[in-house]
Design a protein around this motif. Sequence first.
Motif, PDB file in Angstrom:
ATOM      1  N   PHE A  62       0.846  -1.198   0.000  1.00  0.00           N
ATOM      2  CA  PHE A  62       0.000   0.000   0.000  1.00  0.00           C
ATOM      3  C   PHE A  62       0.883   1.250   0.000  1.00  0.00           C
ATOM      4  O   PHE A  62       1.728   1.420   0.874  1.00  0.00           O
ATOM      5  N   GLU A  63       0.685   2.111  -0.972  1.00  0.00           N
ATOM      6  CA  GLU A  63       1.427   3.372  -1.069  1.00  0.00           C
ATOM      7  C   GLU A  63       0.483   4.526  -0.754  1.00  0.00           C
ATOM      8  O   GLU A  63      -0.342   4.906  -1.594  1.00  0.00           O
ATOM      9  N   PRO A  64       0.543   5.051   0.456  1.00  0.00           N
ATOM     10  CA  PRO A  64      -0.394   6.116   0.838  1.00  0.00           C
ATOM     11  C   PRO A  64      -0.169   7.408   0.064  1.00  0.00           C
ATOM     12  O   PRO A  64       0.951   7.709  -0.356  1.00  0.00           O
ATOM     13  N   ILE A  65      -1.253   8.129  -0.101  1.00  0.00           N
ATOM     14  CA  ILE A  65      -1.176   9.474  -0.678  1.00  0.00           C
ATOM     15  C   ILE A  65      -1.237  10.461   0.482  1.00  0.00           C
ATOM     16  O   ILE A  65      -2.212  10.483   1.240  1.00  0.00           O
ATOM     17  N   ILE A  66      -0.183  11.241   0.609  1.00  0.00           N
ATOM     18  CA  ILE A  66      -0.106  12.214   1.696  1.00  0.00           C
ATOM     19  C   ILE A  66      -0.019  13.612   1.100  1.00  0.00           C
ATOM     20  O   ILE A  66       0.887  13.914   0.326  1.00  0.00           O
ATOM     21  N   ILE A  67      -0.976  14.429   1.471  1.00  0.00           N
ATOM     22  CA  ILE A  67      -0.968  15.830   1.036  1.00  0.00           C
ATOM     23  C   ILE A  67      -0.211  16.625   2.101  1.00  0.00           C
ATOM     24  O   ILE A  67      -0.506  16.509   3.294  1.00  0.00           O
ATOM     25  N   ALA A  90      12.475  12.843   8.493  1.00  0.00           N
ATOM     26  CA  ALA A  90      12.011  11.970   9.578  1.00  0.00           C
ATOM     27  C   ALA A  90      10.489  12.040   9.717  1.00  0.00           C
ATOM     28  O   ALA A  90       9.823  11.015   9.925  1.00  0.00           O
ATOM     29  N   ILE A  91       9.936  13.236   9.606  1.00  0.00           N
ATOM     30  CA  ILE A  91       8.473  13.396   9.710  1.00  0.00           C
ATOM     31  C   ILE A  91       7.785  12.640   8.566  1.00  0.00           C
ATOM     32  O   ILE A  91       6.788  11.949   8.780  1.00  0.00           O
ATOM     33  N   ILE A  92       8.328  12.771   7.373  1.00  0.00           N
ATOM     34  CA  ILE A  92       7.729  12.079   6.215  1.00  0.00           C
ATOM     35  C   ILE A  92       7.780  10.567   6.416  1.00  0.00           C
ATOM     36  O   ILE A  92       6.767   9.864   6.236  1.00  0.00           O
ATOM     37  N   ARG A  93       8.946  10.062   6.817  1.00  0.00           N
ATOM     38  CA  ARG A  93       9.075   8.607   7.008  1.00  0.00           C
ATOM     39  C   ARG A  93       8.087   8.105   8.059  1.00  0.00           C
ATOM     40  O   ARG A  93       7.422   7.092   7.865  1.00  0.00           O
ATOM     41  N   ALA A 145      15.637  18.361   1.397  1.00  0.00           N
ATOM     42  CA  ALA A 145      15.499  16.928   1.688  1.00  0.00           C
ATOM     43  C   ALA A 145      15.297  16.156   0.382  1.00  0.00           C
ATOM     44  O   ALA A 145      15.855  15.074   0.200  1.00  0.00           O
ATOM     45  N   GLY A 146      14.511  16.729  -0.497  1.00  0.00           N
ATOM     46  CA  GLY A 146      14.248  16.070  -1.781  1.00  0.00           C
ATOM     47  C   GLY A 146      15.504  15.953  -2.623  1.00  0.00           C
ATOM     48  O   GLY A 146      15.735  14.930  -3.273  1.00  0.00           O
ATOM     49  N   ARG A 147      16.349  16.990  -2.567  1.00  0.00           N
ATOM     50  CA  ARG A 147      17.606  16.947  -3.334  1.00  0.00           C
ATOM     51  C   ARG A 147      18.531  15.862  -2.782  1.00  0.00           C
ATOM     52  O   ARG A 147      19.220  15.185  -3.523  1.00  0.00           O
ATOM     53  N   ALA A 148      18.493  15.705  -1.452  1.00  0.00           N
ATOM     54  CA  ALA A 148      19.390  14.736  -0.812  1.00  0.00           C
ATOM     55  C   ALA A 148      18.902  13.296  -0.992  1.00  0.00           C
ATOM     56  O   ALA A 148      19.669  12.403  -1.235  1.00  0.00           O
ATOM     57  N   ARG A 149      17.601  13.083  -0.824  1.00  0.00           N
ATOM     58  CA  ARG A 149      17.060  11.712  -0.955  1.00  0.00           C
ATOM     59  C   ARG A 149      15.662  11.786  -1.571  1.00  0.00           C
ATOM     60  O   ARG A 149      14.675  11.920  -0.882  1.00  0.00           O
ATOM     61  N   LYS A 150      15.653  11.706  -2.857  1.00  0.00           N
ATOM     62  CA  LYS A 150      14.410  11.876  -3.605  1.00  0.00           C
ATOM     63  C   LYS A 150      13.327  10.874  -3.209  1.00  0.00           C
ATOM     64  O   LYS A 150      12.156  11.161  -3.311  1.00  0.00           O
ATOM     65  N   ASP A 151      13.728   9.694  -2.758  1.00  0.00           N
ATOM     66  CA  ASP A 151      12.752   8.641  -2.487  1.00  0.00           C
ATOM     67  C   ASP A 151      11.748   8.988  -1.395  1.00  0.00           C
ATOM     68  O   ASP A 151      10.646   8.482  -1.390  1.00  0.00           O
ATOM     69  N   ILE A 152      12.096   9.872  -0.446  1.00  0.00           N
ATOM     70  CA  ILE A 152      11.172  10.147   0.658  1.00  0.00           C
ATOM     71  C   ILE A 152       9.932  10.891   0.205  1.00  0.00           C
ATOM     72  O   ILE A 152       8.928  10.875   0.881  1.00  0.00           O
ATOM     73  N   LEU A 153      10.018  11.567  -0.942  1.00  0.00           N
ATOM     74  CA  LEU A 153       8.873  12.347  -1.394  1.00  0.00           C
ATOM     75  C   LEU A 153       7.927  11.550  -2.286  1.00  0.00           C
ATOM     76  O   LEU A 153       6.942  12.092  -2.775  1.00  0.00           O
ATOM     77  N   ASP A 178      -4.848   9.937   2.090  1.00  0.00           N
ATOM     78  CA  ASP A 178      -4.782   8.984   3.205  1.00  0.00           C
ATOM     79  C   ASP A 178      -4.234   9.648   4.460  1.00  0.00           C
ATOM     80  O   ASP A 178      -4.483   9.180   5.573  1.00  0.00           O
ATOM     81  N   GLY A 179      -3.484  10.721   4.276  1.00  0.00           N
ATOM     82  CA  GLY A 179      -2.930  11.457   5.397  1.00  0.00           C
ATOM     83  C   GLY A 179      -2.613  12.883   4.966  1.00  0.00           C
ATOM     84  O   GLY A 179      -2.427  13.147   3.778  1.00  0.00           O
ATOM     85  N   ILE A 180      -2.580  13.774   5.945  1.00  0.00           N
ATOM     86  CA  ILE A 180      -2.301  15.184   5.651  1.00  0.00           C
ATOM     87  C   ILE A 180      -1.281  15.725   6.642  1.00  0.00           C
ATOM     88  O   ILE A 180      -1.408  15.532   7.852  1.00  0.00           O
ATOM     89  N   LEU A 181      -0.282  16.403   6.097  1.00  0.00           N
ATOM     90  CA  LEU A 181       0.737  17.069   6.902  1.00  0.00           C
ATOM     91  C   LEU A 181       0.594  18.578   6.733  1.00  0.00           C
ATOM     92  O   LEU A 181       0.362  19.053   5.615  1.00  0.00           O
ATOM     93  N   ILE A 182       0.745  19.289   7.820  1.00  0.00           N
ATOM     94  CA  ILE A 182       0.850  20.751   7.755  1.00  0.00           C
ATOM     95  C   ILE A 182       2.175  21.087   8.439  1.00  0.00           C
ATOM     96  O   ILE A 182       2.357  20.796   9.626  1.00  0.00           O
ATOM     97  N   LEU A 183       3.092  21.646   7.672  1.00  0.00           N
ATOM     98  CA  LEU A 183       4.421  21.951   8.218  1.00  0.00           C
ATOM     99  C   LEU A 183       4.718  23.434   8.046  1.00  0.00           C
ATOM    100  O   LEU A 183       4.613  23.965   6.932  1.00  0.00           O
TER     101      LEU A 183
END
Length: 134
Positions: free
Chosen positions: A4-9, A117-120, A24-32, A60-65
């Motif tokens: 299952f690959e969740p969709i997180i807004i 870390a928050i994304i993971r 973070a995306g430049r360093a490790r693209k996979d987390i996004l 499936d989940g929502i982050l506000i940062l």
Amino acid sequence: MKRFEPIIIAFLCNWCSYEGADSAGRARKDILHNVKPIRVMCTGRTDPQFVLEAFRNRADGILILGCHPGSCHYKDGNIQTLKRYILLQKLLPQLGIRKDRLVLDWVSSGESEKFAAIIREMVETIRELGPLPG
Ligand code: FES
């Protein structure tokens, strides 16, 4: 069996968290991979209706940062967001949505490690919960 690959807004403040996400995306693209970022000028611009609409549209989940308390570029937009977040945490279970599907946190532009870390953690939590029941 396919995982299952969740969709997180993720609503990301332009001045801090968006930069954190960028580095973070430049360093490790996979987390996004699971994250659909939405840049807002301040977390205070994240109307609770946006959150409810995102869940309605199968997030499936929502982050506000946003910026750390005391660092908001619009004085207290993040504190207003914190107040709305507390209200949403009370409302979501009434709508059949577990409150851990919505996370608010503070990430400055230099905190790419924290962002990652928050994304993971969010992806792991939502994987355990499964897709948003519809
Ligand atoms: Fe970043 Fe307000 S400007 S949370």
